[in-house]
Design a protein around this motif. Structure first.
Motif, PDB file in Angstrom:
ATOM      1  N   ALA A  26     -31.143  62.429 -23.899  1.00 33.16           N
ATOM      2  CA  ALA A  26     -30.445  63.708 -24.061  1.00 33.16           C
ATOM      3  C   ALA A  26     -31.408  64.834 -24.448  1.00 33.16           C
ATOM      4  O   ALA A  26     -31.134  66.004 -24.166  1.00 33.16           O
ATOM      5  CB  ALA A  26     -29.346  63.568 -25.114  1.00 33.16           C
ATOM      6  N   LEU A  27     -32.514  64.485 -25.093  1.00 35.77           N
ATOM      7  CA  LEU A  27     -33.471  65.484 -25.580  1.00 35.77           C
ATOM      8  C   LEU A  27     -34.759  65.504 -24.760  1.00 35.77           C
ATOM      9  O   LEU A  27     -35.785  65.989 -25.231  1.00 35.77           O
ATOM     10  CB  LEU A  27     -33.790  65.216 -27.051  1.00 35.77           C
ATOM     11  CG  LEU A  27     -32.601  65.354 -28.004  1.00 35.77           C
ATOM     12  CD1 LEU A  27     -32.914  64.748 -29.364  1.00 35.77           C
ATOM     13  CD2 LEU A  27     -32.203  66.810 -28.128  1.00 35.77           C
ATOM     14  N   ALA A  28     -34.698  65.000 -23.549  1.00 35.62           N
ATOM     15  CA  ALA A  28     -35.897  64.888 -22.704  1.00 35.62           C
ATOM     16  C   ALA A  28     -36.598  66.225 -22.481  1.00 35.62           C
ATOM     17  O   ALA A  28     -37.808  66.269 -22.282  1.00 35.62           O
ATOM     18  CB  ALA A  28     -35.531  64.247 -21.367  1.00 35.62           C
ATOM     19  N   ASP A  29     -35.862  67.330 -22.543  1.00 37.65           N
ATOM     20  CA  ASP A  29     -36.467  68.647 -22.331  1.00 37.65           C
ATOM     21  C   ASP A  29     -37.063  69.250 -23.603  1.00 37.65           C
ATOM     22  O   ASP A  29     -37.603  70.349 -23.565  1.00 37.65           O
ATOM     23  CB  ASP A  29     -35.444  69.605 -21.724  1.00 37.65           C
ATOM     24  CG  ASP A  29     -34.240  69.837 -22.624  1.00 37.65           C
ATOM     25  OD1 ASP A  29     -33.935  68.953 -23.457  1.00 37.65           O
ATOM     26  OD2 ASP A  29     -33.601  70.901 -22.482  1.00 37.65           O
ATOM     27  N   CYS A  30     -36.990  68.557 -24.713  1.00 37.71           N
ATOM     28  CA  CYS A  30     -37.533  69.040 -25.991  1.00 37.71           C
ATOM     29  C   CYS A  30     -38.886  68.369 -26.235  1.00 37.71           C
ATOM     30  O   CYS A  30     -38.957  67.293 -26.830  1.00 37.71           O
ATOM     31  CB  CYS A  30     -36.574  68.735 -27.134  1.00 37.71           C
ATOM     32  SG  CYS A  30     -34.971  69.527 -26.977  1.00 37.71           S
ATOM     33  N   ASP A  31     -39.956  69.015 -25.794  1.00 37.95           N
ATOM     34  CA  ASP A  31     -41.289  68.426 -25.902  1.00 37.95           C
ATOM     35  C   ASP A  31     -41.753  68.218 -27.338  1.00 37.95           C
ATOM     36  O   ASP A  31     -42.667  67.426 -27.579  1.00 37.95           O
ATOM     37  CB  ASP A  31     -42.316  69.307 -25.184  1.00 37.95           C
ATOM     38  CG  ASP A  31     -42.100  69.330 -23.684  1.00 37.95           C
ATOM     39  OD1 ASP A  31     -41.432  68.422 -23.153  1.00 37.95           O
ATOM     40  OD2 ASP A  31     -42.600  70.275 -23.042  1.00 37.95           O
ATOM     41  N   ASP A  32     -41.160  68.935 -28.273  1.00 35.53           N
ATOM     42  CA  ASP A  32     -41.588  68.818 -29.666  1.00 35.53           C
ATOM     43  C   ASP A  32     -40.803  67.766 -30.444  1.00 35.53           C
ATOM     44  O   ASP A  32     -41.013  67.602 -31.643  1.00 35.53           O
ATOM     45  CB  ASP A  32     -41.519  70.170 -30.360  1.00 35.53           C
ATOM     46  CG  ASP A  32     -40.134  70.796 -30.314  1.00 35.53           C
ATOM     47  OD1 ASP A  32     -39.316  70.380 -29.463  1.00 35.53           O
ATOM     48  OD2 ASP A  32     -39.872  71.703 -31.118  1.00 35.53           O
TER      49      ASP A  32
END
Length: 185
Positions: A26-32
């Motif tokens: 679900a958080l794959a787009d959150c690189d941090d």
């Protein structure tokens, strides 16, 4: 700048790894927000994508400072790669399944840390552990009977994993968005 180490804790069979994997997707787009694979002295199997090593290789990794934190439980050795410290030091959020026995060490190791406890009934836990097929019914019962090594340690979020996986994952994702929002940028 400092980030946060988010420890996901709870007894075997509570669903920690499944919730973590769903949150990671679900958080794959959150690189941090980083979900490091644990290093474990057992073969890989269903339920967790880990780095499988021998006991000797694990000992070498510990001796050479390649682990940010390590522990032993259920006859196995577990560790989180030292890269987790680098990520936190750079302002990132690291999310990992760790032993309840090491949560008191986390502030010294990472500076900022948060604890998410995942719980579920003993009946459901026993069924899940047996279904994994990694141990006998007696060994599974021993896992369920293990006392909480940190029963009084405060938690920042408790997920009672007796609803749907989507509900449990949504709680963790919302919490991680909040943690990420308060990290200084």
């Amino acid at each position: 700048m400092t980030g946060v180490f988010v420890a996901i804790v709870g007894p075997s069979g509570a669903g920690k790894d499944t919730i973590i994997e769903r949150a990671k997707a679900a958080l794959a787009d959150c690189d941090d927000i980083v979900f490091p694979r644990r290093i474990i002295t057992r073969p890989t199997g269903e339920g967790e994508e880990c780095i499988s090593v021998t006991a000797d290789d694990f000992a070498v990794a510990e001796d050479h400072g390649e682990l940010a934190v390590s522990w032993r439980a259920h006859g196995l050795a577990y560790g989180i790669p030292v890269s987790a410290r680098t990520t936190v030091a750079a302002g990132g959020v690291v999310v990992a399944n760790v032993s309840r026995g090491v949560i008191a060490q986390l502030p010294d190791l990472f500076g900022e840390s948060r604890v998410v406890r995942v719980t579920v009934s003993d009946e459901i836990r026993l069924a899940r552990i047996i279904a994994r097929g990694r141990e006998t019914r007696d060994a599974a019962a021993t896992r369920v009977a293990r006392a909480d090594p940190a029963p009084e340690h405060p938690v920042d979020l408790e997920i009672v994993n007796d609803g749907t996986l989507d509900e449990a994952c949504a709680q963790l994702v919302e919490f991680l968005h909040h943690v990420r929002a308060v990290v200084p940028r």
